[in-house]
Motif scaffolding. Structure first.
Motif, mmCIF file in Angstrom:
data_model
loop_
_atom_site.group_PDB
_atom_site.id
_atom_site.type_symbol
_atom_site.label_atom_id
_atom_site.label_comp_id
_atom_site.label_asym_id
_atom_site.label_seq_id
_atom_site.Cartn_x
_atom_site.Cartn_y
_atom_site.Cartn_z
ATOM 1 N N SER A 31 0.809 -1.219 0.000
ATOM 2 C CA SER A 31 0.000 0.000 0.000
ATOM 3 C C SER A 31 0.839 1.264 0.000
ATOM 4 O O SER A 31 0.403 2.285 -0.533
ATOM 5 N N GLY A 32 2.003 1.228 0.630
ATOM 6 C CA GLY A 32 2.826 2.425 0.711
ATOM 7 C C GLY A 32 2.318 3.432 1.730
ATOM 8 O O GLY A 32 2.986 4.404 2.032
ATOM 9 N N ASP A 33 1.158 3.208 2.285
ATOM 10 C CA ASP A 33 0.552 4.141 3.229
ATOM 11 C C ASP A 33 0.441 3.470 4.600
ATOM 12 O O ASP A 33 -0.099 2.375 4.714
ATOM 13 N N ARG A 34 0.925 4.137 5.621
ATOM 14 C CA ARG A 34 0.937 3.574 6.972
ATOM 15 C C ARG A 34 -0.471 3.243 7.463
ATOM 16 O O ARG A 34 -0.724 2.164 7.975
ATOM 17 N N ASP A 35 -1.400 4.190 7.326
ATOM 18 C CA ASP A 35 -2.765 3.970 7.823
ATOM 19 C C ASP A 35 -3.457 2.837 7.076
ATOM 20 O O ASP A 35 -4.141 2.009 7.687
ATOM 21 N N ASP A 36 -3.298 2.813 5.750
ATOM 22 C CA ASP A 36 -3.866 1.705 4.973
ATOM 23 C C ASP A 36 -3.276 0.375 5.430
ATOM 24 O O ASP A 36 -3.999 -0.610 5.574
ATOM 25 N N ALA A 37 -1.970 0.355 5.644
ATOM 26 C CA ALA A 37 -1.312 -0.886 6.056
ATOM 27 C C ALA A 37 -1.831 -1.346 7.418
ATOM 28 O O ALA A 37 -2.083 -2.538 7.621
ATOM 29 N N LEU A 38 -2.016 -0.410 8.348
ATOM 30 C CA LEU A 38 -2.550 -0.774 9.661
ATOM 31 C C LEU A 38 -3.967 -1.318 9.551
ATOM 32 O O LEU A 38 -4.300 -2.346 10.150
ATOM 33 N N ASN A 39 -4.810 -0.619 8.789
ATOM 34 C CA ASN A 39 -6.194 -1.068 8.622
ATOM 35 C C ASN A 39 -6.274 -2.423 7.929
ATOM 36 O O ASN A 39 -7.060 -3.288 8.324
ATOM 37 N N LEU A 40 -5.470 -2.594 6.894
ATOM 38 C CA LEU A 40 -5.495 -3.863 6.160
ATOM 39 C C LEU A 40 -4.910 -5.007 6.982
ATOM 40 O O LEU A 40 -5.351 -6.148 6.851
#
Length: 106
Positions: free
Chosen positions: A40-49
Motif C-alpha cells: 500500500s505504501g501508506d501507513r494507515d492503509d497498512a494498519l487497517n489492512l
C-alpha cells in the motif's frame, strides 16, 4: 518448535479462544504489517489492512489445512486482501475521475 506453537494457537482460535487470537496476531502482526506496507505504501492503509487480515483469517480458520505452516497461509490471505483493496481503489479512482460520467453535463 514454531510450527507446533502455531498449530496450538490455531486450535485455540478455532475454539473461539480470544487469547489464542491475540497470541497469533502478536506473533505475526509485524510480518503482515511490513508486507502490507510494501503493497500500500501508506501507513494507515497498512494498519487497517493488517487488522482486516487478522479478522478474516480468524473467521476462516476452517480453511487452514492442519499440518501446514501458518506463516505462508497468513501471507496468502494478506496478499489477496491487499490485491483486492488495490483493485477496488483503482476502480473507485477510475470511476470518480474526470470524464467518469460523460453523459452528465455541468
Amino acid at each position: 518448535m514454531a510450527a507446533d506453537e502455531d498449530r496450538r494457537l490455531i486450535l485455540l482460535c478455532r475454539n473461539g479462544d480470544e487469547e489464542g487470537d491475540r497470541e497469533l496476531m502478536n506473533r505475526y502482526e509485524k510480518y503482515v504489517y511490513a508486507l502490507r506496507r510494501r503493497f500500500s505504501g501508506d501507513r494507515d492503509d497498512a494498519l487497517n489492512l493488517t487488522q482486516e487480515m487478522f479478522i478474516r483469517s480468524c473467521r476462516n480458520l476452517d480453511r487452514f489445512q492442519r499440518g501446514r505452516p501458518c506463516k505462508p497461509w497468513l501471507r496468502q490471505v494478506a496478499i489477496r486482501l491487499c490485491l483486492n483493496h488495490c483493485v477496488m481503489e483503482a476502480g473507485s479512482r477510475r470511476s470518480s475521475g474526470p470524464g467518469a460520467f460523460p453523459h452528465i453535463n455541468d
